[in-house]
Scaffold this motif. Structure first.
Motif, PDB file in Angstrom:
ATOM      1  N   SER A  91       0.155  -4.779  -5.001  1.00 21.62           N
ATOM      2  CA  SER A  91       0.508  -3.714  -4.072  1.00 21.62           C
ATOM      3  C   SER A  91       0.607  -2.399  -4.812  1.00 21.62           C
ATOM      4  O   SER A  91       1.028  -2.364  -5.977  1.00 21.62           O
ATOM      5  N   GLU A  92       0.248  -1.334  -4.112  1.00 24.52           N
ATOM      6  CA  GLU A  92       0.387   0.004  -4.686  1.00 24.52           C
ATOM      7  C   GLU A  92       1.837   0.267  -5.100  1.00 24.52           C
ATOM      8  O   GLU A  92       2.099   1.037  -6.017  1.00 24.52           O
ATOM      9  N   GLU A  93       2.774  -0.392  -4.433  1.00 27.51           N
ATOM     10  CA  GLU A  93       4.199  -0.173  -4.702  1.00 27.51           C
ATOM     11  C   GLU A  93       4.753  -1.031  -5.833  1.00 27.51           C
ATOM     12  O   GLU A  93       5.931  -0.949  -6.151  1.00 27.51           O
ATOM     13  N   MET A 115      -2.755  -4.521  -1.227  1.00 31.68           N
ATOM     14  CA  MET A 115      -2.379  -3.627  -0.120  1.00 31.68           C
ATOM     15  C   MET A 115      -1.806  -2.281  -0.566  1.00 31.68           C
ATOM     16  O   MET A 115      -1.255  -2.141  -1.653  1.00 31.68           O
ATOM     17  N   ASP A 116      -1.986  -1.330   0.318  1.00 30.46           N
ATOM     18  CA  ASP A 116      -1.240  -0.076   0.270  1.00 30.46           C
ATOM     19  C   ASP A 116      -0.317  -0.158   1.491  1.00 30.46           C
ATOM     20  O   ASP A 116      -0.758   0.058   2.614  1.00 30.46           O
ATOM     21  N   PRO A 117       0.956  -0.544   1.265  1.00 26.89           N
ATOM     22  CA  PRO A 117       1.818  -0.848   2.419  1.00 26.89           C
ATOM     23  C   PRO A 117       2.087   0.356   3.312  1.00 26.89           C
ATOM     24  O   PRO A 117       2.242   0.209   4.523  1.00 26.89           O
ATOM     25  N   LEU A 118       2.182   1.548   2.724  1.00 23.55           N
ATOM     26  CA  LEU A 118       2.353   2.735   3.558  1.00 23.55           C
ATOM     27  C   LEU A 118       1.485   3.853   3.006  1.00 23.55           C
ATOM     28  O   LEU A 118       1.735   4.365   1.923  1.00 23.55           O
ATOM     29  N   ASP A 119       0.457   4.160   3.766  1.00 26.52           N
ATOM     30  CA  ASP A 119      -0.492   5.191   3.349  1.00 26.52           C
ATOM     31  C   ASP A 119      -0.224   6.466   4.142  1.00 26.52           C
ATOM     32  O   ASP A 119       0.004   6.405   5.353  1.00 26.52           O
ATOM     33  N   GLY A 120      -0.249   7.584   3.425  1.00 28.88           N
ATOM     34  CA  GLY A 120       0.011   8.867   4.102  1.00 28.88           C
ATOM     35  C   GLY A 120       1.499   9.160   4.123  1.00 28.88           C
ATOM     36  O   GLY A 120       2.020   9.796   5.050  1.00 28.88           O
ATOM     37  N   SER A 121       2.200   8.707   3.080  1.00 29.17           N
ATOM     38  CA  SER A 121       3.669   8.746   3.122  1.00 29.17           C
ATOM     39  C   SER A 121       4.237  10.167   3.225  1.00 29.17           C
ATOM     40  O   SER A 121       5.373  10.331   3.661  1.00 29.17           O
ATOM     41  N   TYR A 279      -6.502  -0.645  -3.729  1.00 27.57           N
ATOM     42  CA  TYR A 279      -5.646  -0.682  -2.538  1.00 27.57           C
ATOM     43  C   TYR A 279      -6.155   0.203  -1.409  1.00 27.57           C
ATOM     44  O   TYR A 279      -5.762   0.039  -0.266  1.00 27.57           O
ATOM     45  N   GLU A 280      -6.971   1.202  -1.754  1.00 26.34           N
ATOM     46  CA  GLU A 280      -7.405   2.154  -0.726  1.00 26.34           C
ATOM     47  C   GLU A 280      -8.925   2.171  -0.570  1.00 26.34           C
ATOM     48  O   GLU A 280      -9.447   1.962   0.522  1.00 26.34           O
ATOM     49  N   CYS A 281      -9.639   2.447  -1.684  1.00 27.90           N
ATOM     50  CA  CYS A 281     -11.088   2.699  -1.556  1.00 27.90           C
ATOM     51  C   CYS A 281     -11.890   1.439  -1.240  1.00 27.90           C
ATOM     52  O   CYS A 281     -12.762   1.476  -0.364  1.00 27.90           O
TER      53      CYS A 281
HETATM   54 MN    MN Z   1      -2.362   5.544   0.204  1.00 24.27          MN
END
Ligand code: MN
Ligand code: AHG
Ligand code: MN
Length: 340
Positions: A91-93, A115-121, A279-281
């Protein structure tokens, strides 16, 4: 599949397309569906933070308030680990990947999740759409053994499934198992996702460009040239418009529906780009290709990149084919990389 089927029905029907399916992928998607609803509930309360207590404080019910990105990470981690449906999560976190042991000490599960659990934080506090991104691979270490870093460093083209949840004016779950991209909208009154957007596709040509233009002076010359190309086209009477939410999930979602390109290039400030490959791309690139779009790092296909580290960053150009091709052509004039 009829248009008004639910996500639960769709997952089961889709399973029959995979010969020898053990149902593990279906269980995994169902767990994501469940976690998404829990996170959605919390995201919807974000505006009440002054009333319920901010991150780090204790709320009126004596519960500790968490930052929403930490909360989302915990919910997805718990939902997926307690049910023993994956053998590892990155995870990104989290600093490192997490090995999940089954109740017998082994783990025979087939899949890993990233995963990126919350994107655009940065949008949380201002009532603007945020999202969750997920990506699924089959393990490469033999069953029974703990997963290793190599399981997580597979090329994006090896993805078995990928998707995102957008917590927007409506909450939607959009995903692909390699058979097109399908979008489901949550009916919040009854907590059910309905198939609302079957077979989503990027229009081949688009007129929306999404980039943080404040960084213009730091962009590579190929990206500056692309922005100048757009300006020239506008001068000639063509319609282009700029839209940038600052949440990859939301910008991608809009561009897939309306036609457009999302760009997060390298810059002299962040020479490797900002977004995370794993996690994103990769998941967004998988979805883009499944939806007849394209995703590159300016030079090569994202899904062909061999990852070397978990939190690796890459420049990202993603969206309608004609737009991603055009910017790639202009980037190609500087083959040695950034010419700032
Ligand atoms: Mn993100
Ligand atoms: P995250 O909230 O997971 O850190 O990701 C934010 C990402 C992406 O979603 C968004 O498009 C981009 O960062 C915005 O970056 P800038 O604020 O630099 O434009
Ligand atoms: Mn995030």
């Amino acid at each position: 599949m009829k248009k008004h089927s639910t996500l639960g029905e769709f997952i089961i029907n889709n399973q029959s397309h995979f010969s020898g399916s053990s149902g593990e992928l279906s269980r995994l998607l169902n767990a994501i569906r469940l976690a998404a609803k829990v996170v959605n509930h919390e995201v919807n309360k974000a505006g009440l933070v002054d009333i319920l207590g901010a991150a780090g404080e204790t709320n009126i019910q004596g519960e500790d308030q968490q930052k929403l990105d930490v909360y989302a990470n915990d919910i997805f981690m718990q939902t997926l680990t307690k049910r023993e449906i994956v053998c590892g999560i990155a995870s990104e976190e989290e600093d490192d990947f997490v090995v999940i042991k089954g109740s017998n000490g082994n783990n025979d599960n087939k899949y890993i999740l990233l995963m990126d659990p919350l994107d655009g934080s940065s949008n949380i506090d201002v009532n603007v759409s945020v999202g969750t991104i997920f990506s699924v691979y089959e393990r490469i270490t033999p069953k029974g053994q703990p997963v290793t870093k190599a399981d997580f460093l597979q090329k994006g083209k090896k993805q078995v499934a990928a998707g995102y949840i957008v917590y927007g004016t409506s909450t939607m779950l959009v995903y692909s198992t390699g058979r097109g991209v399908h979008g489901f909208t949550l009916n919040p009154a009854i907590g059910t996702f309905y198939l609302s957007h079957p077979n989503m596709e990027f229009p081949r040509k688009g007129n929306i460009y999404s980039i943080n233009e404040a960084n213009y002076v730091h962009f590579p010359q190929g990206v500056k040239d692309y922005l100048k190309y757009i300006q020239k086209k506008v001068e000639e009477g063509q319609k282009y418009t700029s839209r940038y939410i600052g949440s990859l999930v939301s910008d991608f979602h809009r561009n897939m529906i309306k036609g457009g390109i999302y760009i997060y290039p390298t810059s002299s400030k962040s020479p490797k780009g900002k977004l995370r490959l794993l996690y994103e791309c990769n998941p967004m690139a998988f979805l883009a290709e499944q939806a007849n779009g394209m995703a590159t790092d300016g030079y090569q296909r994202i899904l062909d990149i061999q990852p070397t580290e978990l939190h690796q960053r890459v420049p990202f150009f993603c969206g309608s084919r004609s737009m991603v091709s055009k910017v790639g052509e202009l980037m190609g004039a500087y083959p040695d990389g950034a010419d700032y």
